[in-house]
Design an enzyme around this catalytic site. Structure first.
Site, PDB file in Angstrom:
ATOM      1  N   GLY A 221     -23.972   1.264   4.527  1.00 44.36           N
ATOM      2  CA  GLY A 221     -23.253   0.047   4.168  1.00 44.36           C
ATOM      3  C   GLY A 221     -22.105   0.340   3.208  1.00 44.36           C
ATOM      4  O   GLY A 221     -21.825   1.494   2.895  1.00 44.36           O
TER       5      GLY A 221
ATOM      6  N   GLN B 150     -19.012   0.618  -2.407  1.00 43.37           N
ATOM      7  CA  GLN B 150     -18.037   0.090  -3.371  1.00 43.37           C
ATOM      8  C   GLN B 150     -17.204  -0.992  -2.702  1.00 43.37           C
ATOM      9  O   GLN B 150     -16.517  -0.728  -1.714  1.00 43.37           O
ATOM     10  CB  GLN B 150     -17.126   1.208  -3.876  1.00 43.37           C
ATOM     11  CG  GLN B 150     -16.111   0.733  -4.903  1.00 43.37           C
ATOM     12  CD  GLN B 150     -15.186   1.851  -5.350  1.00 43.37           C
ATOM     13  OE1 GLN B 150     -15.295   2.982  -4.886  1.00 43.37           O
ATOM     14  NE2 GLN B 150     -14.267   1.530  -6.247  1.00 43.37           N
TER      15      GLN B 150
ATOM     16  N   GLY C  52      -8.615  -0.361  -1.292  1.00 40.11           N
ATOM     17  CA  GLY C  52      -9.781  -0.120  -0.443  1.00 40.11           C
ATOM     18  C   GLY C  52      -9.470  -0.137   1.042  1.00 40.11           C
ATOM     19  O   GLY C  52     -10.338  -0.468   1.850  1.00 40.11           O
ATOM     20  N   GLU C  53      -8.223   0.243   1.407  1.00 41.54           N
ATOM     21  CA  GLU C  53      -7.849   0.148   2.824  1.00 41.54           C
ATOM     22  C   GLU C  53      -8.648   1.109   3.705  1.00 41.54           C
ATOM     23  O   GLU C  53      -8.949   0.784   4.847  1.00 41.54           O
ATOM     24  CB  GLU C  53      -6.346   0.391   3.009  1.00 41.54           C
ATOM     25  CG  GLU C  53      -5.894   0.128   4.446  1.00 41.54           C
ATOM     26  CD  GLU C  53      -4.396  -0.036   4.597  1.00 41.54           C
ATOM     27  OE1 GLU C  53      -3.915   0.039   5.734  1.00 41.54           O
ATOM     28  OE2 GLU C  53      -3.710  -0.233   3.577  1.00 41.54           O
TER      29      GLU C  53
ATOM     30  N   SER D 229     -20.746   6.928   7.465  1.00 38.63           N
ATOM     31  CA  SER D 229     -21.467   6.671   6.221  1.00 38.63           C
ATOM     32  C   SER D 229     -21.733   5.180   6.040  1.00 38.63           C
ATOM     33  O   SER D 229     -22.832   4.775   5.642  1.00 38.63           O
ATOM     34  CB  SER D 229     -20.657   7.210   5.036  1.00 38.63           C
ATOM     35  OG  SER D 229     -21.248   6.848   3.808  1.00 38.63           O
TER      36      SER D 229
ATOM     37  N   GLN E 116       0.831  -1.198   0.000  1.00 33.48           N
ATOM     38  CA  GLN E 116       0.000   0.000   0.000  1.00 33.48           C
ATOM     39  C   GLN E 116       0.869   1.252   0.000  1.00 33.48           C
ATOM     40  O   GLN E 116       1.682   1.448   0.903  1.00 33.48           O
ATOM     41  CB  GLN E 116      -0.899  -0.016   1.242  1.00 33.48           C
ATOM     42  CG  GLN E 116      -1.541   1.307   1.605  1.00 33.48           C
ATOM     43  CD  GLN E 116      -2.556   1.787   0.593  1.00 33.48           C
ATOM     44  OE1 GLN E 116      -2.231   2.612  -0.241  1.00 33.48           O
ATOM     45  NE2 GLN E 116      -3.759   1.254   0.660  1.00 33.48           N
TER      46      GLN E 116
END
Length: 301
Positions: free
Chosen positions: A75, A78, A95-96, A70, A54
């Site tokens: 939920g 993405q 998507g970390e 959020s 990363q």
């Protein structure tokens, strides 16, 4: 809402295929691989480890909390992307922030795209995808480009094609890594912009870089003013004959102070004197913003 529920149910159904140790999917040619690889699967969040490749190292706590809020309400919109390591063991590719925020919320499962990739492919996917993000700071982008070049053995030309950026853009980012680490940290923390950094690169000595950087930060200098300050600092080094000519025409008490005046105002200063010791100082400005900056330095207003 019905569509989302149906999609999640499908993801949970696919996850059952991954929990069969006798038919563990290890490659795209394995049985049922086509049903899982490239699809969204609901994974146990504790079966996922973070990606050592990363490029992002700074995660703002406040924005993570906002994302967690959020996710709590809506939920995961993405899915994250993971690669399969072993039986019921996965590693993040991208998507970390969503992964960390989901853990903050206390989610037990998370939707994820499943990929099969080796270390090099995973590194490349993580770096290329993250480079496309809008919220990376210039140093993070520069480090990502450098890692792709070093670890994947790719040229700047091929890297340009791979990430869809001009080669000159990539070169400009890579040059930022020549800045002193203190200045790089200042850029990552938002004290200066990439434009400031590109101006400071033109100063070779790190001590001089830092000296100018401190003036830029303390005086809130614009990129244009920083460029002028760098130019004024370099003029005595690159054009010594001109300096000798100009200082020979003015009294010593003036010539001794000329450089400090230039540095203070971050612009070129012209001084003329007469034989009786009188003279004048001419301070050019390049815009309304530059004029206001000089005025503030001179008057404090």
């Amino acid at each position: 809402m019905a569509k989302a529920t149906k999609k999640q149910a499908l993801g949970r159904g696919l996850s059952a295929l991954l929990n069969d140790p006798e038919n563990d999917i290890k490659s795209v040619s394995d049985k049922n691989a086509d049903k899982v690889i490239g699809n969204v699967v609901e994974l146990d969040i504790n079966s996922i480890e973070v990606n050592p490749f990363q490029p992002r190292s700074n995660f703002n706590d406040e924005t993570l909390e906002e994302l967690a809020s959020s996710i709590r309400e809506l939920g995961i919109i993405q899915p994250i992307t993971v690669r399969k390591l072993d039986f019921n063991k996965f590693q993040l590719v991208s998507g970390e922030r969503r992964f960390r925020a989901s853990k903050l919320v206390g989610l037990e499962t998370i939707p994820a795209y499943i990929r099969i990739a080796n270390d090099q492919e995973s590194l490349e996917m993580a770096l290329v995808e993250n480079i496309q993000r809008q919220d990376l700071d210039p140093i993070e982008i520069a480090l990502s480009y450098q890692r792709l070049i070093d670890e994947i053995q790719i040229t700047q030309e091929k890297l340009s094609d791979r990430v869809g950026k001009k080669r000159s853009t990539i070169t400009n980012y890579l040059r930022l890594l020549k800045l002193d680490p203190i200045i790089q940290t200042g850029m990552r923390d938002g004290f200066i912009s990439m434009g400031h950094g590109r101006a400071l690169i033109n100063i070779d000595k790190k001590k001089e870089q830092i000296a100018i950087y401190e003036k830029v930060v303390s005086n809130g200098l614009s990129v244009r003013a920083t460029e002028q300050l760098v130019k004024a600092r370099k003029e005595p080094q690159s054009n010594g004959s001109d300096k000798k000519k100009s200082t020979s025409d003015v009294p010593e008490f003036v010539s001794n102070s000329l450089d400090s005046i230039k540095e203070r105002l971050a612009t070129k200063v012209d001084i003329t004197t007469s034989k009786n010791g009188k003279g004048k100082i001419v301070i050019p400005f390049h815009s309304e913003e530059d004029f206001k900056r000089i005025k503030k330095l001179l008057t404090g207003e």
